[in-house]
Design a protein around this motif. Structure first.
Motif, PDB file in Angstrom:
ATOM      1  N   ASP A  42      -4.221  -1.601  -4.344  1.00 59.73           N
ATOM      2  CA  ASP A  42      -5.035  -2.053  -5.469  1.00 59.73           C
ATOM      3  C   ASP A  42      -6.424  -2.498  -5.013  1.00 59.73           C
ATOM      4  O   ASP A  42      -7.387  -2.422  -5.771  1.00 59.73           O
ATOM      5  CB  ASP A  42      -4.337  -3.212  -6.185  1.00 59.73           C
ATOM      6  CG  ASP A  42      -3.291  -2.739  -7.181  1.00 59.73           C
ATOM      7  OD1 ASP A  42      -3.345  -1.566  -7.586  1.00 59.73           O
ATOM      8  OD2 ASP A  42      -2.421  -3.553  -7.550  1.00 59.73           O
ATOM      9  N   HIS A  43      -6.525  -2.940  -3.760  1.00 56.36           N
ATOM     10  CA  HIS A  43      -7.791  -3.481  -3.260  1.00 56.36           C
ATOM     11  C   HIS A  43      -8.757  -2.397  -2.788  1.00 56.36           C
ATOM     12  O   HIS A  43      -9.952  -2.682  -2.635  1.00 56.36           O
ATOM     13  CB  HIS A  43      -7.515  -4.428  -2.087  1.00 56.36           C
ATOM     14  CG  HIS A  43      -6.713  -3.762  -1.002  1.00 56.36           C
ATOM     15  ND1 HIS A  43      -5.336  -3.669  -1.065  1.00 56.36           N
ATOM     16  CD2 HIS A  43      -7.085  -3.124   0.129  1.00 56.36           C
ATOM     17  CE1 HIS A  43      -4.912  -3.018   0.002  1.00 56.36           C
ATOM     18  NE2 HIS A  43      -5.942  -2.672   0.742  1.00 56.36           N
ATOM     19  N   GLY A  44      -8.297  -1.186  -2.493  1.00 58.92           N
ATOM     20  CA  GLY A  44      -9.231  -0.179  -2.008  1.00 58.92           C
ATOM     21  C   GLY A  44      -8.551   1.061  -1.459  1.00 58.92           C
ATOM     22  O   GLY A  44      -7.322   1.189  -1.472  1.00 58.92           O
ATOM     23  N   GLU A  52       0.836  -1.193   0.000  1.00 58.69           N
ATOM     24  CA  GLU A  52       0.000   0.000   0.000  1.00 58.69           C
ATOM     25  C   GLU A  52       0.877   1.252   0.000  1.00 58.69           C
ATOM     26  O   GLU A  52       2.099   1.187   0.125  1.00 58.69           O
ATOM     27  CB  GLU A  52      -0.912   0.027   1.241  1.00 58.69           C
ATOM     28  CG  GLU A  52      -1.938  -1.089   1.287  1.00 58.69           C
ATOM     29  CD  GLU A  52      -2.759  -1.054   2.564  1.00 58.69           C
ATOM     30  OE1 GLU A  52      -3.948  -1.432   2.510  1.00 58.69           O
ATOM     31  OE2 GLU A  52      -2.204  -0.665   3.618  1.00 58.69           O
ATOM     32  N   ALA A  66      -8.585  -6.391  -9.158  1.00 58.59           N
ATOM     33  CA  ALA A  66      -9.331  -5.591  -8.184  1.00 58.59           C
ATOM     34  C   ALA A  66     -10.182  -4.561  -8.894  1.00 58.59           C
ATOM     35  O   ALA A  66      -9.777  -4.013  -9.917  1.00 58.59           O
ATOM     36  CB  ALA A  66      -8.358  -4.904  -7.213  1.00 58.59           C
ATOM     37  N   SER A 112      -7.567   0.962  -7.436  1.00 57.89           N
ATOM     38  CA  SER A 112      -8.689   1.538  -6.689  1.00 57.89           C
ATOM     39  C   SER A 112      -8.928   3.002  -7.038  1.00 57.89           C
ATOM     40  O   SER A 112      -9.874   3.607  -6.519  1.00 57.89           O
ATOM     41  CB  SER A 112      -8.427   1.400  -5.184  1.00 57.89           C
ATOM     42  OG  SER A 112      -7.191   1.997  -4.833  1.00 57.89           O
TER      43      SER A 112
END
Length: 359
Positions: A68-70, A54, A356, A244
């Motif tokens: 990438d996930h949020g 992150e 994602a 994201s």
């Protein structure tokens, strides 16, 4: 020299009635910084760990943890204690008791003025109509004047259900006296040296952590953006924004050739919704194909003795928000650009090749 040309014009505008020059100048954008994890971000007694996959993005009074996930966005605020404890206040939809008895209240109020301005530059997380929470940043209940230090937290993944608690519990009440904890307010005030804290300002690196992962994706792979996607192959590299985010150009590279893809902000649509075989390049008739010839040999356009490449601009889609722009050099570097156009295809929401989701 260019700036000197405009000085008489600016002086004339300043003499207009009502200070017209001052009224039309937009406010300067807030400073933006980014750093990759692992690191810890703190506000009051709260901290959140930024994981190795992150980054943290600081834009004015807002900080965001991005992967990438949020996205998890947060900004500090001071709120009246009674507003959080009454049915008609900002917490009218309920309360989560997090670890260490930290309380998170569903927040339906407005962002502070500064954060509302900064959110223009950090749309994901504090989007209009999104679910938000106010989390206590200090263990004591309230100050003598009844005000409480809080952190407003938003995320595109919040849906108002009990599942939101798992995201909120990434915030821990362990920052008091912690060493090595970065406080975004210090960056905004200029009291913390960004470089010493591992942060890069957006102006210093176009691929800075607030927008891009640390390394490009190596082919083979598949890239999606705004309802279209394309395969990239072994020997090719793709530098793309965090999945994201909805902002930022992507760059496909093979050898010395590079293709830049910008947009679309809104999903592209088929001309004929019933034609599953329609190719995105069929939208070319709705925008344009432009060739820009070389501007010459050597500086300022190219290294000494080298002719600048001409270039192509391919625009697919009529509406600006749902338009894909593809730029690439002409000549011997052009085949990669035209190959990308041929590889394009429409993709459905949730296509597993896209990885994602892009919020």
């Amino acid at each position: 020299m260019t700036g000197q040309k405009f000085l008489p014009l600016l002086a004339a505008l300043a003499l207009l009635p009502g200070g017209a020059a001052r009224a039309t100048l937009p406010p300067p954008p807030p400073p933006e910084y980014g750093a990759y994890g692992p690191l810890s971000i703190c506000e009051g007694e709260l901290s959140i760990a930024v994981r190795p996959d992150e980054a943290v993005h600081v834009v004015g009074s807002i900080f965001r943890v991005i992967g990438d996930h949020g996205v998890i966005a947060a900004t500090p605020v001071v709120l009246p204690h009674l507003a959080l404890s009454t049915g008609g206040g900002v917490a009218r939809h309920g309360v989560f008791a997090l670890k260490d008895m930290t309380l998170a209240f569903r927040y339906s109020g407005e962002l502070p003025d500064g954060a509302a301005r900064d959110a223009v530059h950090a749309r994901e997380g504090f989007g209009e109509g999104g679910v938000r929470y106010a989390v206590q940043t200090r263990g004591n209940a309230a100050s003598p004047d009844g005000m409480m230090a809080m952190l407003i937290v938003g995320s595109p993944a919040f849906d108002g259900s009990a599942a939101d608690k798992a995201i909120l519990e990434r915030f821990r009440t362990n920052a008091a006296g912690a060493s090595g904890c970065v406080r975004p307010a210090d960056l905004a005030r200029g009291t913390l040296d960004p470089g010493a804290a591992g942060f890069v300002q957006s102006f210093d690196n176009p691929y800075y952590a607030g927008l891009y992962p640390a390394a490009p994706d190596e082919g083979p792979g598949f890239h999606c953006a705004g309802g279209v996607g394309f395969a990239f192959h072994a020997g090719e590299r793709l530098r793309r924004p965090w999945k994201s985010l909805t902002a930022g150009a992507s760059y496909l590279m093979r050898g010395e050739a590079m293709v830049t893809l910008s947009g679309p902000q809104a999903p592209m649509q088929r001309s004929d919704p019933g034609d599953a075989r329609e190719h995105p390049a069929g939208l070319l008739h709705e925008t344009g194909l432009t060739f820009y010839p070389s501007r010459g040999v050597g500086p300022p356009y190219a290294p000494p003795g080298v002719r600048e490449d001409g270039s192509w601009l391919v625009e697919l889609g009529r509406e600006k928000r749902s338009r894909l722009e593809i730029r690439f050099a002409a000549g011997d570097k052009a085949p990669l650009g035209f190959a990308v156009i041929e590889r394009l295809e429409f993709v459905a929401p949730g296509d597993p090749r896209c990885g994602a989701p892009r919020h």
